[in-house]
Motif scaffolding. Structure first.
Motif, PDB file in Angstrom:
ATOM      1  N   MET A 100       0.635  -1.240   0.003  1.00  0.00           N
ATOM      2  CA  MET A 100      -0.022  -0.025  -0.014  1.00  0.00           C
ATOM      3  C   MET A 100       0.872   1.105   0.056  1.00  0.00           C
ATOM      4  O   MET A 100       1.835   1.451   0.774  1.00  0.00           O
ATOM      5  N   THR A 101       0.519   2.325  -0.894  1.00  0.00           N
ATOM      6  CA  THR A 101       1.354   3.241  -1.073  1.00  0.00           C
ATOM      7  C   THR A 101       0.362   4.661  -0.652  1.00  0.00           C
ATOM      8  O   THR A 101      -0.745   4.808  -1.300  1.00  0.00           O
TER       9      THR A 101
ATOM     10  N   GLN B 148      -4.693   6.498  -0.923  1.00  0.00           N
ATOM     11  CA  GLN B 148      -3.869   5.298  -0.660  1.00  0.00           C
ATOM     12  C   GLN B 148      -3.955   4.353  -1.592  1.00  0.00           C
ATOM     13  O   GLN B 148      -5.246   4.104  -2.140  1.00  0.00           O
ATOM     14  N   SER B 149      -2.969   3.908  -2.306  1.00  0.00           N
ATOM     15  CA  SER B 149      -3.110   2.726  -3.351  1.00  0.00           C
ATOM     16  C   SER B 149      -3.124   1.447  -2.836  1.00  0.00           C
ATOM     17  O   SER B 149      -2.180   1.168  -1.993  1.00  0.00           O
ATOM     18  N   ARG B 150      -4.247   0.641  -3.161  1.00  0.00           N
ATOM     19  CA  ARG B 150      -4.046  -0.726  -2.530  1.00  0.00           C
ATOM     20  C   ARG B 150      -3.712  -1.815  -3.612  1.00  0.00           C
ATOM     21  O   ARG B 150      -3.941  -2.939  -3.637  1.00  0.00           O
ATOM     22  N   GLY B 151      -3.015  -1.313  -4.863  1.00  0.00           N
ATOM     23  CA  GLY B 151      -2.513  -2.198  -5.802  1.00  0.00           C
ATOM     24  C   GLY B 151      -3.450  -2.221  -6.811  1.00  0.00           C
ATOM     25  O   GLY B 151      -4.804  -1.827  -6.794  1.00  0.00           O
ATOM     26  N   GLY B 152      -3.160  -2.453  -8.082  1.00  0.00           N
ATOM     27  CA  GLY B 152      -4.041  -2.375  -9.469  1.00  0.00           C
ATOM     28  C   GLY B 152      -4.669  -1.006  -9.477  1.00  0.00           C
ATOM     29  O   GLY B 152      -3.931  -0.238  -9.466  1.00  0.00           O
ATOM     30  N   ASN B 153      -5.876  -1.111  -9.584  1.00  0.00           N
ATOM     31  CA  ASN B 153      -6.757   0.234  -9.851  1.00  0.00           C
ATOM     32  C   ASN B 153      -7.524   0.693  -8.568  1.00  0.00           C
ATOM     33  O   ASN B 153      -8.521   1.374  -8.392  1.00  0.00           O
ATOM     34  N   GLN B 154      -7.108  -0.128  -7.429  1.00  0.00           N
ATOM     35  CA  GLN B 154      -7.999   0.226  -6.130  1.00  0.00           C
ATOM     36  C   GLN B 154      -7.322   1.408  -5.538  1.00  0.00           C
ATOM     37  O   GLN B 154      -6.015   1.417  -5.010  1.00  0.00           O
TER      38      GLN B 154
END
Length: 68
Positions: free
Chosen positions: A1-2, A20-26
């Motif tokens: 997570m970023t 917050q990016s949870r990977g992919g397009n989330q």
């Protein structure tokens, strides 16, 4: 997570958002708001207000990236 801090700079109103990016397009919005400075204050005082506000946001959310 970023976590990413986005800043829309301005002297009167400086906008910000934390996502917050949870990977992919989330992507999730964590917080958004503004830092308002006193319009009658001199430039150094206004920049100090923005600096203090951004320091508090960074301390509270620990972003790994910044977009301006």
């Amino acid at each position: 997570m970023t976590r990413i801090l986005g800043i829309d700079p301005g002297l009167n109103v400086c906008g910000y958002g934390i996502i917050q990016s949870r990977g992919g397009n989330q992507v999730a919005l964590i917080e958004a708001g503004v830092i308002r400075t006193k319009s009658k204050a001199d430039m150094p005082a206004r920049l100090a207000e923005i600096h203090q506000g951004l320091q508090e946001i960074i301390a509270a959310h620990s972003p790994q990236m910044l977009a301006l």
